[in-house]
Structures are given as C-alpha cells and as structure tokens.
Design a protein around this motif. Structure first.
Motif, mmCIF file in Angstrom:
data_model
loop_
_atom_site.group_PDB
_atom_site.id
_atom_site.type_symbol
_atom_site.label_atom_id
_atom_site.label_comp_id
_atom_site.label_asym_id
_atom_site.label_seq_id
_atom_site.Cartn_x
_atom_site.Cartn_y
_atom_site.Cartn_z
ATOM 1 N N SER A 66 0.858 -1.182 0.000
ATOM 2 C CA SER A 66 0.000 0.000 0.000
ATOM 3 C C SER A 66 0.891 1.227 0.000
ATOM 4 N N CYS A 67 0.426 2.293 -0.663
ATOM 5 C CA CYS A 67 1.174 3.552 -0.633
ATOM 6 C C CYS A 67 0.905 4.288 0.681
ATOM 7 N N GLU A 68 -0.055 3.773 1.476
ATOM 8 C CA GLU A 68 -0.327 4.325 2.803
ATOM 9 C C GLU A 68 -0.395 3.144 3.773
ATOM 10 N N PRO A 69 0.758 2.516 4.046
ATOM 11 C CA PRO A 69 0.780 1.238 4.761
ATOM 12 C C PRO A 69 0.510 1.382 6.256
ATOM 13 N N ASN A 70 0.092 0.275 6.892
ATOM 14 C CA ASN A 70 -0.054 0.297 8.356
ATOM 15 C C ASN A 70 1.104 -0.422 9.053
ATOM 16 N N CYS A 71 2.029 -0.977 8.275
ATOM 17 C CA CYS A 71 3.198 -1.625 8.867
ATOM 18 C C CYS A 71 4.482 -1.157 8.189
ATOM 19 N N GLY A 72 5.565 -1.287 8.921
ATOM 20 C CA GLY A 72 6.894 -1.039 8.382
ATOM 21 C C GLY A 72 7.790 -2.202 8.744
ATOM 22 N N ILE A 73 9.061 -2.065 8.410
ATOM 23 C CA ILE A 73 10.013 -3.165 8.569
ATOM 24 C C ILE A 73 11.056 -2.857 9.625
ATOM 25 N N LYS A 74 11.336 -3.829 10.470
ATOM 26 C CA LYS A 74 12.496 -3.764 11.361
ATOM 27 C C LYS A 74 13.235 -5.088 11.252
ATOM 28 N N VAL A 75 14.561 -5.003 11.130
ATOM 29 C CA VAL A 75 15.354 -6.219 11.024
ATOM 30 C C VAL A 75 15.500 -6.828 12.417
ATOM 31 N N ASN A 76 15.245 -8.124 12.541
ATOM 32 C CA ASN A 76 15.402 -8.781 13.842
ATOM 33 C C ASN A 76 16.766 -9.466 13.951
ATOM 34 N N GLU A 77 17.004 -10.138 15.071
ATOM 35 C CA GLU A 77 18.357 -10.667 15.334
ATOM 36 C C GLU A 77 18.723 -11.820 14.390
ATOM 37 N N GLN A 92 -9.412 -7.566 11.565
ATOM 38 C CA GLN A 92 -9.966 -7.690 10.203
ATOM 39 C C GLN A 92 -9.458 -6.620 9.245
ATOM 40 N N GLU A 93 -8.580 -5.742 9.715
ATOM 41 C CA GLU A 93 -7.965 -4.778 8.805
ATOM 42 C C GLU A 93 -6.868 -5.493 8.019
ATOM 43 N N GLU A 94 -6.707 -5.132 6.749
ATOM 44 C CA GLU A 94 -5.638 -5.758 5.974
ATOM 45 C C GLU A 94 -4.275 -5.208 6.413
ATOM 46 N N ILE A 95 -3.316 -6.131 6.560
ATOM 47 C CA ILE A 95 -1.939 -5.754 6.879
ATOM 48 C C ILE A 95 -1.244 -5.357 5.574
ATOM 49 N N THR A 96 -0.654 -4.176 5.558
ATOM 50 C CA THR A 96 0.034 -3.724 4.349
ATOM 51 C C THR A 96 1.367 -3.084 4.722
#
Ligand SMILES: [Zn+2]
Length: 156
Positions: A66-77, A92-96
């Motif tokens: 999505s161009c207006e996402p509800n998630c971002g990225i973090k690198v884990n260990e 029930q919201e879509e994860i984007t």
C-alpha cells in the motif's frame, strides 16, 4: 508466532493478510524468518542488501503493498524482516506495507498500483523512486541497507 494474522481472498486483488486482533502502533505484527537465500529477485522476494534477496517463511511474502501502509520493517536478530505496526490496526484490517520499504527497485509488479489510498503514487515503485518526504516519513521502518545505499550514492 505469526498466529495473529490470517490469509484471505480479497475480491479483485488476490490474497491478502488480515489482522485477527488489534495491534498498537509499535507492536510487532509478524515475525520475519528467512526460509532461504535466493539466486535473484522475484515477485515474492525480500531484498535484504544491494545484491541479496531472500524468501521469508510463512505469510510475510504474501503481505500486499500500500502507498499508505499500516506496517513497516524492522530487522530482527536473525536478519529477518519483522513487520511492525506504524499505526493502530483493528481486527480484520488488511496488513500492508510499502514495497519501497524493502526493495530498492520493483521490477515484478504490474505498473499500476491498486492500493486505493488517497496517497497512492499511481504505480508501485521501489525506494529508488520514492519522494524524499515519504522517505523521511518511513524513517525507522525500512530495511537498513536502503539508507546505506542512499549514503553511498550521495557520496559519488
Ligand atoms: Zn498505491
């Protein structure tokens, strides 16, 4: 660990990943586990370095852009990409997320974006083509190699 989301068909869009419980901003929604290292980029690959692509296990590779996402990225260990909520998410919201948070260039998607957000850029682009303001907005929620690449290219 990724049991708080489910995969569902979205009419006209194919498969999507949906929240099964509420998430607060900052909460980890999906834990990234690298399944294998790939020879090259493909439509479900995660880019983790300038010339390195991996496949994440489970549902992570099916999360829609999505161009207006509800998630971002973090690198884990483990080096995998966790998906972290950047805003509160309802059940029930879509994860984007924005593919530009992970891929320097996007080569394997149809040119037109179907995310439907008022902020839609019109087509799915990689980090390379992201406006400076959007890059700032996403700070802290993108694959770190993207920032390293930007720094490297700025020096040239
Ligand atoms: Zn869009």
């Amino acid at each position: 660990m990724n049991s708080f989301v489910e995969s569902k068909e979205v009419p006209g869009k194919g498969e999507g990943i949906f929240a099964l419980k509420p998430f607060k901003a900052g909460e980890t929604v999906m834990v990234g586990m690298i399944e294998k290292v790939l020879e090259q980029n493909d439509s479900h690959a995660s880019q983790v370095a300038e010339n390195k692509w991996v496949r994440h296990a489970g549902l992570i590779s099916k999360v829609n852009h999505s161009c207006e996402p509800n998630c971002g990225i973090k690198v884990n260990e483990t080096g995998g990409h966790d998906f972290v909520a950047i805003k509160d998410i309802s059940p029930q919201e879509e994860i984007t997320f924005d593919y530009a948070m992970r891929n320097y260039t996007v080569n394997y998607f149809p040119p037109e974006c179907m995310c439907g957000s008022p902020k839609c850029r019109g087509r799915i682009t990689g980090w390379k083509d992201l406006p400076e303001a959007t890059k700032k907005e996403y700070r802290g929620f993108v694959a770190p190699y993207l920032l390293e690449l930007d720094a490297k290219l700025a020096v040239k």
